[in-house]
Every structure is written in structure tokens, then in C-alpha cells.
Design a protein around this motif. Sequence first.
Motif, mmCIF file in Angstrom:
data_model
loop_
_atom_site.group_PDB
_atom_site.id
_atom_site.type_symbol
_atom_site.label_atom_id
_atom_site.label_comp_id
_atom_site.label_asym_id
_atom_site.label_seq_id
_atom_site.Cartn_x
_atom_site.Cartn_y
_atom_site.Cartn_z
ATOM 1 N N SER A 137 0.555 -1.279 0.248
ATOM 2 C CA SER A 137 -0.005 -0.058 -0.076
ATOM 3 C C SER A 137 0.839 1.235 -0.293
ATOM 4 C CB SER A 137 -0.867 0.038 1.448
ATOM 5 O OG SER A 137 -0.385 -0.081 2.530
ATOM 6 N N LEU A 145 -4.507 -5.921 17.521
ATOM 7 C CA LEU A 145 -4.738 -6.724 16.067
ATOM 8 C C LEU A 145 -6.063 -6.907 15.172
ATOM 9 C CD1 LEU A 145 -2.421 -9.867 17.377
ATOM 10 C CD2 LEU A 145 -1.817 -7.498 16.354
ATOM 11 N N GLU A 146 -5.533 -7.124 13.895
ATOM 12 C CA GLU A 146 -6.998 -6.877 12.940
ATOM 13 C C GLU A 146 -8.017 -7.480 13.629
ATOM 14 O OE1 GLU A 146 -5.443 -6.455 8.864
ATOM 15 O OE2 GLU A 146 -4.950 -5.266 8.458
ATOM 16 N N ASP A 147 -7.900 -8.943 13.942
ATOM 17 C CA ASP A 147 -8.773 -9.944 14.050
ATOM 18 C C ASP A 147 -9.480 -9.421 15.423
ATOM 19 O OD1 ASP A 147 -6.548 -10.831 15.529
ATOM 20 O OD2 ASP A 147 -6.559 -12.454 14.775
ATOM 21 N N SER A 148 -8.779 -8.646 16.064
ATOM 22 C CA SER A 148 -9.796 -8.314 17.359
ATOM 23 C C SER A 148 -11.174 -7.984 18.096
ATOM 24 C CB SER A 148 -9.114 -7.702 18.505
ATOM 25 O OG SER A 148 -8.661 -6.214 17.577
ATOM 26 N N GLY A 149 -11.478 -7.079 16.553
ATOM 27 C CA GLY A 149 -12.935 -6.923 16.993
ATOM 28 C C GLY A 149 -12.833 -5.320 17.588
ATOM 29 N N ASP A 166 -11.198 -1.399 17.518
ATOM 30 C CA ASP A 166 -10.089 -0.469 17.418
ATOM 31 C C ASP A 166 -9.395 0.393 18.368
ATOM 32 O OD1 ASP A 166 -11.836 -1.237 15.462
ATOM 33 O OD2 ASP A 166 -13.390 0.405 15.249
ATOM 34 N N ASP A 170 -0.248 -17.315 13.933
ATOM 35 C CA ASP A 170 -0.511 -16.567 15.595
ATOM 36 C C ASP A 170 -0.725 -17.831 17.127
ATOM 37 O OD1 ASP A 170 0.359 -15.056 14.306
ATOM 38 O OD2 ASP A 170 -1.354 -13.266 14.688
ATOM 39 N N TYR A 220 3.850 -10.327 20.266
ATOM 40 C CA TYR A 220 2.964 -8.582 19.667
ATOM 41 C C TYR A 220 2.699 -8.340 20.919
ATOM 42 C CZ TYR A 220 1.194 -10.595 15.318
ATOM 43 O OH TYR A 220 1.423 -11.413 14.345
#
Length: 590
Positions: free
Chosen positions: A94, A286-290, A292, A361, A422
Motif C-alpha cells: 500500500s 490486531l485486525e482480528d481482535s474486533g 479499534d 499466530d 505482539y
Amino acid sequence: MNLVLWIVVGILAYWLLAVTLDRQGVLPEWVHVSGPLLTLHTQRGKDVLDWLARPKRFWRAWANVGLGIALVVMVLSFLFVILSAILTIQNPGSASQVTEPRNVVVIPGFNDFLPLEVAPEILLGLLVGLVVHEGGHGLLCRVEDIEIESMGLALLSIIPMGAFVEPDEESQRKANRGGRSRMFAAGVTNNFLITVLAFALLFGPVIGSIGLAAGAGVGGALSGSPADEAGISGGDRIVAVENQSVETNEELQAVLANESDRRITIETGDGERLSVDRRLIVTGALEDSGVDAGSEVVAVDGTAVSTTPAFREQLRAAGDRATLTVENDTATHDVAITVGARVVVVPDGPLADAGASRNDDLTIVSMGEERIVDQEDIGEAIDGLEPGETVTVVGYVEGDRQTFDVEMGRDDGEAYLGVRGYPGIDGLTVDDLGVRYYPAGNYLAVLGGDGSVDGLPTDSFVGKTFYAVFLPIAGFAGGNALPFNFAGFTDQIQSFYVVEGPLAFLGDGVFLLATALFWIGWININLGFFNCIPAFPLDGGHILRTGAESIVSRLPVEADFALTKVITVSVGLLMGLGLVVMIFGPRYFL
């Protein structure tokens, strides 16, 4: 209208005025207008260059050293650009802030990494760099008996941007290839010399006169956080909590971790006492944590929490799984997490050899008899083990409980598990104050310390130079060790440091001197590398042409000029295309 726009408008107005006066013949002959640049030409100074050029053998030897350095940098820069372009095409990723087109331009306030606050120091560095660069060309012109048509100053509007030397084209063609190559390499050689001198002074006596001020440095406060609401902001230094002195960032975190009261009183370095109502703010997830970042954790398994000690206490009582109640600006929702330390299993490490899926992970919840809640617990558990010792590791992968009997490996004589961790609990980090800590000691160590900073080697001049060049974009890729861009000892961060040592008599002038040396070194090394790019009209392009002429002249071909042109144009086009792909590819067409 912002300041940058005012500057652009002023430059355009100045340029239109200069062009109008030039066309009407008002300007004298020694003043030339070229776009927004005004150049002042003179014949004066040639006698000085002739005098300086007298020890020709010395200057040729010096230029030969610089030519060798330039050739190495040319080859490495070509390979770097081409390989980087290939990798960008294969994996565009990106677009990043570093490759923003605006950040390629060295304009303070316009470039995101060059703040307007240090514009004088940056312009000084640019002026020094251009003067020594062009001065090198002029000096070697006289050493190689190349006539100088003119020399002088270049100004952007009324701002001096540097000097220039115009060799006589006919005289230049008559010079031998070695002489021309040395002349073109002289500029970058001087830039590299100035870099060494500036950084030697910076890394030595100047940084040696700067020490750390007591307290925890605040790099910034999260918007809407307890610190933000209490009036704590970037540049503040916290020296006490509830009348308990704080010497470092780590001490502040330790005090907060042991302070159970929700409302606390914080004292800053300027003597101000502030009341803070703590809340648990999510600083990373982390992105998969739900979850923000910026959300607020208000409960664990239905029990209200507002401080870090209460949060950890509830999690330790929860077992392997816990439910967090999280609030944000729009809603309240529950999120299930595994109470443990999230890690990535390193291939061929002890944990992978025990059966854990490589690169997966895994959230570790226990090691032997030790309960694991976060990364600190893993470190403490490993410290209690010996290489070769077997330990039972329990963890979860996507909710599935897994158990491994791991024989600990050895790394530098210490027990080794084979994971990369992490931060936080299951990759979730929270803070009940909401500040971004400024690791002032790390920046000081990078610029003048011995040893390393979180594994970064800083005990050599080359290592310090590498990280000094990197510091202006450290906030983009510096990780936890260097989380902020460094533009010198600006007003905002001066409160984190004290003046001491051999230059203490200069007072706060030491900060100004350090910032000036930082940018003089930074600008000069970048000017040197940039001008070594093997593409016209840069010095590297001219050196490439003389080198190609020398090689082609020895080949049994008649069209030697055409072949030389093909080589130089091809290399230049490849470099240009590679740079376009690197800078614009991820953003516009990949």
C-alpha cells in the motif's frame, strides 16, 4: 491561507516580477533569471581558486579517492533502485507516507518530514552543501586546467540556495577523461567530507553536552484520552504522580501500574499540578481482535474497570478466556479474547520443532507452572529456564487449545523459545492515561551513545550515521524504539533534555548547534548520494559517460560515440523508470 501557500504565492509573484524586469532589460548583465531562480554571475574569485589549486598533486589524489567512492555509490544506487523497483512491482503493498510525491521535495513545511520550525537549519545545510559541492567543481577545474566561464550565487526569491560554477565547454572537452571525472566527482567528495565533519562534531562534543532531564517525556496525548482532557500534551514532562517522583518513562508506567485510585494528581516539569480521571483506552489492537484503537474498555466479564491494575487483576481471575465490554463513539459491544501473549511461531525454532505450526499466530496462556497474561510474563518465564530444559507450553490458535512439550533452545547462552511477540494481551494494548511516551534517551543514544537501543547498533560512527540519516522518518518505521520523527532538538522536545558537559557555557545554544550540525550532515550526505545517481544531468551521469567513453574507445567498434550514448541513456532511463516505480507505483498504477 496557510503559510506554505503564502510562500508559494510570494515566490510566483517574485518570479513574474523578475521575468518582467529581465525582458525589459532593466536587470544588469550579471543577473540571470531561470524560472524561480535568480543567479548572480561573476568572474571574481578565480584568482582565489588558482591559489588554492596550486598543490595539484594533493588535489588530484584527494579527487581520486572521491572518484572511487563515487563509483561505488553509483553502482550501489543503481542496483538498489532497480531491485527496489522489481520488488515494488512484485509486491506493491500500500502507498505510504514516505513515498508521497510531496515528501520527495526538500521544502520545509511542505515535506511532512521536514517541519517548518527547522527551516533555517535545513536551508543552512542546503547552502553549505551546494557551496562546497560547486566549490569542489571549481577547484578541480583549475587543477585540471579547465577554464571557468562564470561562477556565483543562486537564489530562490531572496533566499540564497547555494553557489554554482560553469566550466567552459570547449576547455572541458579538451581535458582528459581522468581530469573530467575527477572534476565531476569533486562535488560529492566534498559533500561526504562535510558529512563526516558535521556528524563527528555532533556525535562527539555536542551530544556529549546534552543529558536527559528527569521525568517521563510526553510525545503526544491520544485525542479524548484522560491525559488530553487534563491538558497534557506533547512536550510536557511528567515528574511526579501523587507526590511520588518519576525519573523515566518506565518509572511512570510502573507507578501507574501500581496505583489503584482512578483519580490521580500529576505534576509536570514546569510545576503545574493536574488532576486526571483515568480510563482504559485501547492504544493498539490486531485486525482480528474486533477492537479499534481509541476505544475504551469499561468492563471485564461484567466487572467495571478503569485502571490498568484493575484490568490485569480481572484478567488473571478470568481463566483462559475473557469478555471485554468496549465502548466507542457510536456503540458498546462485547469482545472475546484469549488471556495470554500473542506470538508468531518462528520456523525451525524450539516451539516449531515441538509441533506448533510455523508462522502461525499462537496465544500462549501458560508455560509450565507459570500463568502467562502478556509479553512480560513470557520474558520472565523464559528467564527462569535453562537451555535444554523441557517445558509444557499451552496456547490457543483460533480458539483451539493446543499443548506442546518444548525443549528450550540456546541463543547467546540464554534459553530460547522461538517466537516473535505482539505487545499487550492477545495483541491488545491499553493505557489508563493515554499518552505516547517519548523515548528521549533512545534518540540521544542513537546520536552519541555506545552499545545499542533495542538491538540497534549505535557504537560505531557508521552505525550512528546510518540512524542519523533515518531519524527524520523514524516515526514511520522506527517501531517502539524510535516512534517519532526526529528533526533536531526542536522547542517541543528540548524540555526532555538538559545542557551539561564541555559546552554547557553555551546554554540552550547547544540545542541550536546540534540541530544545525544534524541538518548540515543530513543534507550533505543526501546531496552526495543523489548526485552519484548515474543519470544526466547529475554528476553520476557525467562520470558514467566518461567511464563509458574510456571502455568503448578500447573496443573494436567504429560507432563509439553512438554506443556510449546508448549505454548512458539506457542506464539513465532505467534509473528514472525505477525511481518512478518506487515513488509513484504503489499509489497510482500498481
